[in-house]
Motif scaffolding. Sequence first.
Motif, PDB file in Angstrom:
ATOM      1  N   LYS A  28    -138.333 -70.058 -22.489  1.00 10.24           N
ATOM      2  CA  LYS A  28    -137.553 -69.633 -23.647  1.00 10.24           C
ATOM      3  C   LYS A  28    -136.077 -69.707 -23.280  1.00 10.24           C
ATOM      4  O   LYS A  28    -135.714 -69.747 -22.097  1.00 10.24           O
ATOM      5  N   ILE A  29    -135.225 -69.697 -24.283  1.00  9.21           N
ATOM      6  CA  ILE A  29    -133.780 -69.786 -24.065  1.00  9.21           C
ATOM      7  C   ILE A  29    -133.302 -68.677 -23.134  1.00  9.21           C
ATOM      8  O   ILE A  29    -132.498 -68.916 -22.233  1.00  9.21           O
ATOM      9  N   GLU A  30    -133.816 -67.468 -23.321  1.00 10.06           N
ATOM     10  CA  GLU A  30    -133.416 -66.337 -22.492  1.00 10.06           C
ATOM     11  C   GLU A  30    -133.799 -66.564 -21.026  1.00 10.06           C
ATOM     12  O   GLU A  30    -133.049 -66.216 -20.108  1.00 10.06           O
ATOM     13  N   GLU A  31    -134.974 -67.139 -20.798  1.00 14.41           N
ATOM     14  CA  GLU A  31    -135.425 -67.417 -19.432  1.00 14.41           C
ATOM     15  C   GLU A  31    -134.552 -68.489 -18.780  1.00 14.41           C
ATOM     16  O   GLU A  31    -134.217 -68.390 -17.599  1.00 14.41           O
ATOM     17  N   SER A  33    -131.441 -69.096 -19.521  1.00 11.14           N
ATOM     18  CA  SER A  33    -130.153 -68.450 -19.230  1.00 11.14           C
ATOM     19  C   SER A  33    -130.225 -67.668 -17.927  1.00 11.14           C
ATOM     20  O   SER A  33    -129.289 -67.706 -17.110  1.00 11.14           O
ATOM     21  N   ARG A  34    -131.314 -66.966 -17.723  1.00 10.45           N
ATOM     22  CA  ARG A  34    -131.511 -66.199 -16.491  1.00 10.45           C
ATOM     23  C   ARG A  34    -131.559 -67.131 -15.272  1.00 10.45           C
ATOM     24  O   ARG A  34    -130.963 -66.854 -14.237  1.00 10.45           O
ATOM     25  N   LYS A  37    -128.063 -68.401 -14.517  1.00  8.31           N
ATOM     26  CA  LYS A  37    -127.288 -67.365 -13.838  1.00  8.31           C
ATOM     27  C   LYS A  37    -127.725 -67.255 -12.374  1.00  8.31           C
ATOM     28  O   LYS A  37    -126.888 -67.134 -11.478  1.00  8.31           O
ATOM     29  N   TYR A  86    -131.527 -76.624 -22.063  1.00  7.64           N
ATOM     30  CA  TYR A  86    -130.889 -75.520 -22.774  1.00  7.64           C
ATOM     31  C   TYR A  86    -130.234 -76.012 -24.062  1.00  7.64           C
ATOM     32  O   TYR A  86    -130.415 -75.426 -25.133  1.00  7.64           O
TER      33      TYR A  86
END
Length: 97
Positions: A28-31, A33-34, A37, A86
């Motif tokens: 997922k997009i959140e994963e 992003s993590r 980072k 992404y």
Amino acid sequence: MKVSDEIQELIDEVSFRKSDSKDYERMKIEEISREFKEIMKFQQESFRKIEEFEKTNQNKTEIAEYIKLLCNNTFQREIMQIQEVYLKKIDAKYPRS
């Protein structure tokens, strides 16, 4: 030339990242992003270790250059993979009007 344990560990970590490519397409997009980072943080820590190695081992510049090259290539490849997926996911989730 003997490489310090810390630098050998760094080489091993970077080599492992290189061989342990993740399937960003399924994340997922959140994963993603993590993950992005995490790779940036690992990159900063790695270059800090390399700088310390250079300060304490000024006669081992070839090893330091090799480690920098390995890190740069690995991080650049991984970041490009993350960016590509992404951006596709962002475009799919938020289509332009």
